[in-house]
Design an enzyme around this catalytic site. Structure first.
Site, mmCIF file in Angstrom:
data_model
loop_
_atom_site.group_PDB
_atom_site.id
_atom_site.type_symbol
_atom_site.label_atom_id
_atom_site.label_comp_id
_atom_site.label_asym_id
_atom_site.label_seq_id
_atom_site.Cartn_x
_atom_site.Cartn_y
_atom_site.Cartn_z
ATOM 1 N N THR A 43 0.826 -1.208 0.000
ATOM 2 C CA THR A 43 0.000 0.000 0.000
ATOM 3 C C THR A 43 0.863 1.262 0.000
ATOM 4 O O THR A 43 0.354 2.373 -0.063
ATOM 5 C CB THR A 43 -0.929 0.017 1.231
ATOM 6 N N HIS A 48 7.670 -0.449 6.719
ATOM 7 C CA HIS A 48 8.120 0.427 7.802
ATOM 8 C C HIS A 48 8.412 -0.421 9.044
ATOM 9 O O HIS A 48 8.281 -1.653 8.995
ATOM 10 C CB HIS A 48 7.080 1.510 8.099
ATOM 11 N N HIS A 51 6.443 -3.421 10.279
ATOM 12 C CA HIS A 51 6.515 -4.719 9.604
ATOM 13 C C HIS A 51 7.666 -5.586 10.118
ATOM 14 O O HIS A 51 7.789 -6.751 9.718
ATOM 15 C CB HIS A 51 6.700 -4.518 8.089
ATOM 16 N N LYS A 85 -9.258 0.664 10.116
ATOM 17 C CA LYS A 85 -8.910 1.923 9.451
ATOM 18 C C LYS A 85 -10.069 2.903 9.613
ATOM 19 O O LYS A 85 -11.237 2.531 9.530
ATOM 20 C CB LYS A 85 -8.629 1.700 7.957
ATOM 21 N N ARG A 89 -8.885 3.498 2.067
ATOM 22 C CA ARG A 89 -7.607 3.862 1.457
ATOM 23 C C ARG A 89 -7.835 4.440 0.070
ATOM 24 O O ARG A 89 -8.810 4.098 -0.607
ATOM 25 C CB ARG A 89 -6.697 2.635 1.321
ATOM 26 N N GLN A 179 -8.574 -12.387 1.535
ATOM 27 C CA GLN A 179 -7.471 -12.884 2.358
ATOM 28 C C GLN A 179 -7.717 -14.319 2.799
ATOM 29 O O GLN A 179 -6.786 -15.125 2.899
ATOM 30 C CB GLN A 179 -7.244 -11.991 3.582
ATOM 31 N N ASP A 200 -4.640 -6.941 14.608
ATOM 32 C CA ASP A 200 -5.753 -6.371 13.844
ATOM 33 C C ASP A 200 -6.166 -7.266 12.670
ATOM 34 O O ASP A 200 -7.149 -6.993 11.989
ATOM 35 C CB ASP A 200 -5.395 -4.971 13.344
ATOM 36 N N LYS A 235 0.754 4.550 16.930
ATOM 37 C CA LYS A 235 1.455 3.340 16.519
ATOM 38 C C LYS A 235 2.967 3.531 16.584
ATOM 39 O O LYS A 235 3.490 4.567 16.166
ATOM 40 C CB LYS A 235 1.050 2.939 15.095
ATOM 41 N N LYS A 238 5.795 5.773 14.328
ATOM 42 C CA LYS A 238 5.356 7.090 13.868
ATOM 43 C C LYS A 238 6.059 8.137 14.731
ATOM 44 O O LYS A 238 6.055 8.057 15.953
ATOM 45 C CB LYS A 238 3.844 7.248 14.029
ATOM 46 N N THR A 239 6.658 9.130 14.098
ATOM 47 C CA THR A 239 7.330 10.196 14.832
ATOM 48 C C THR A 239 6.774 11.538 14.395
ATOM 49 O O THR A 239 5.954 11.611 13.477
ATOM 50 C CB THR A 239 8.849 10.187 14.575
#
Length: 424
Positions: A43, A48, A51, A85, A89, A179, A200, A235, A238-239
């Site tokens: 996606t 990141h 993962h 979500k 998306r 899936q 999730d 999460k 994330k910064t």
């Protein structure tokens, strides 16, 4: 090989959120080499840090003699997983998804062994089977095994249905079946008996197990991994400046290294369990000694080095360490021109310019500030330095004597944010 020790090890490390029929799975693993998989939807054009856990769990299973399969969702990413979500998306084109899939394939390839003799890893793309699946046959042969009532009651779907402003499209609603079909195909053609994923993903994993049982009359298993959240609920990964990517062009090895160096002390030993292959007993002993002189600092450095080397290689780790030493421990008067040239090669955040009007423009061009107003506020709060010299004039003009060796200027915000200006 005692494969039941793997499940115990994962449990002790805090890597299991939920596992189905643990006893039967442990028994199966003890007597056989199993195949397992984890899916990665392209996606974005890079994975990141979120993962890392599933990738490392695949690696742990391979070390214990099992066969890991990394599945790239070239087809499912065209739909988009709605799980937890807030909104749908943005759908991407086939060409973009194919391009992103190739990049992610390259990233995954560095974590697993695809050439070992006994249990080489596999890298697949679900486009392989979905491009052959007709709509009518899919609805007839797969859709009939699923109850709408059950699908609606899955927590990930329920949350979206309750939101009047967003809701959920049929496109996203169908993702669960897609899936599940992945798991069914992998079980049928590759003997996959276990799917892993973030917590999730439980709704999607359980649907795959259900489909396998309904059609093939076999038992399949699921294992979910806890989602890592920071103390503020955001999460992990994330910064304030964005996501920490595995692609060195999106997050430099130096920035990646610093991300781990700057984690909260309270996370160090938990992260050593999650992200390294150190023995649990060793980690527990380190934690007991954490109040010894510099012990927690050394353990945090070990964590940063270990993960940076794993993701970016030893060469890029050395570069990140050189930049760190230069920025935090070396005096400006001791810097050599060769040091600055090497830092530019190593990947310190940098910009190339011909001229800059003033300090505010420099801060914006270097991404240390988003606007002139923000730049002024930073200067007024004594947060900005040039070559270790504090700047107090919000209209400061960068002079020739601010250019080290007539070519470099080190611009700093606070203690941790730097940019090397390279003058053409």
């Amino acid at each position: 090989m005692l494969s039941n020790n793997l499940i115990d090890d994962l449990n002790q490390r805090g890597l299991i959120s939920y596992i189905t029929n643990k006893e039967a799975l442990v028994k199966l693993m003890h007597n056989n080499c199993i195949s397992l998989y984890c899916g990665f939807d392209p996606t974005e054009d890079s994975l990141h840090v979120g993962h890392l856990l599933p990738l490392l769990i695949l690696k742990r299973f391979q070390i214990f003699g099992h066969k890991p399969i990394a599945l790239i969702g070239g087809a499912t990413s065209l739909i988009g997983d709605p799980s937890f979500k807030e909104k749908e998306r943005l759908l991407q084109s086939n060409n973009i998804i194919d391009e992103w899939s190739l990049k992610i394939k390259k990233q995954i390839s560095s974590f697993l062994d695809f050439h070992c003799f006994s249990n080489p890893a596999l890298l697949l793309n679900n486009k392989k089977w979905f491009k052959k699946a007709g709509l009518l046959s899919f609805l007839r042969d797969i859709g009939k095994h699923f109850s709408i009532n059950t699908m609606i009651n899955k927590e990930s779907v329920k949350q979206r249905i309750k939101r009047v402003d967003q809701g959920i499209s049929f496109t996203e609603f169908s993702y669960n079946l897609l899936q599940a079909y992945d798991f069914f195909i992998l079980n049928k053609k590759y003997g996959v008996s276990l799917q892993i994923g973030g917590s999730d993903q439980w709704g999607n994993i359980s649907s795959g197990m259900h489909l396998i049982n309904r059609i093939s009359k076999k038992e399949a298993y699921g294992l979910t991994i806890p989602l890592l959240l920071k103390s503020n609920g955001v999460k992990f990964g994330k910064t304030e400046s964005g996501t920490i990517w595995l692609d060195p062009k999106k997050t430099t090895p130096y920035k990646f290294y610093q991300f781990w160096k700057n984690i909260e002390d309270s996370h160090v030993y938990n992260f050593l369990k999650l992200f390294t292959f150190l023995d649990i007993k060793d980690i527990n002993q380190r934690e007991k000694n954490k109040f010894d002189k510099n012990q927690i600092f050394e353990d945090k450095s070990f964590l940063a080095k270990n993960i940076t080397a794993l993701v970016h290689g030893k060469k890029n780790l050395l570069a990140a360490e050189r930049i760190t030493k230069f920025l935090f421990f070396q005096k400006i008067n001791d810097i050599k021109k060769s040091d600055l040239k090497q830092l530019k090669k190593d990947g310190i955040p940098s910009i190339e310019v011909n001229q800059i009007k003033d300090i505010q423009e420099a801060l914006i061009l270097s991404s240390l500030a988003k606007s002139r107003t923000q730049a002024k506020n930073m200067i007024e709060s004594n947060a900005i330095s040039i070559n270790s010299k504090k700047i107090v004039d919000k209209n400061y003009i960068i002079h020739d004597n601010d250019k080290l060796f007539n070519q470099f200027t080190l611009l700093t915000r606070g203690k941790k944010h730097h940019c090397l200006i390279y003058w053409n």
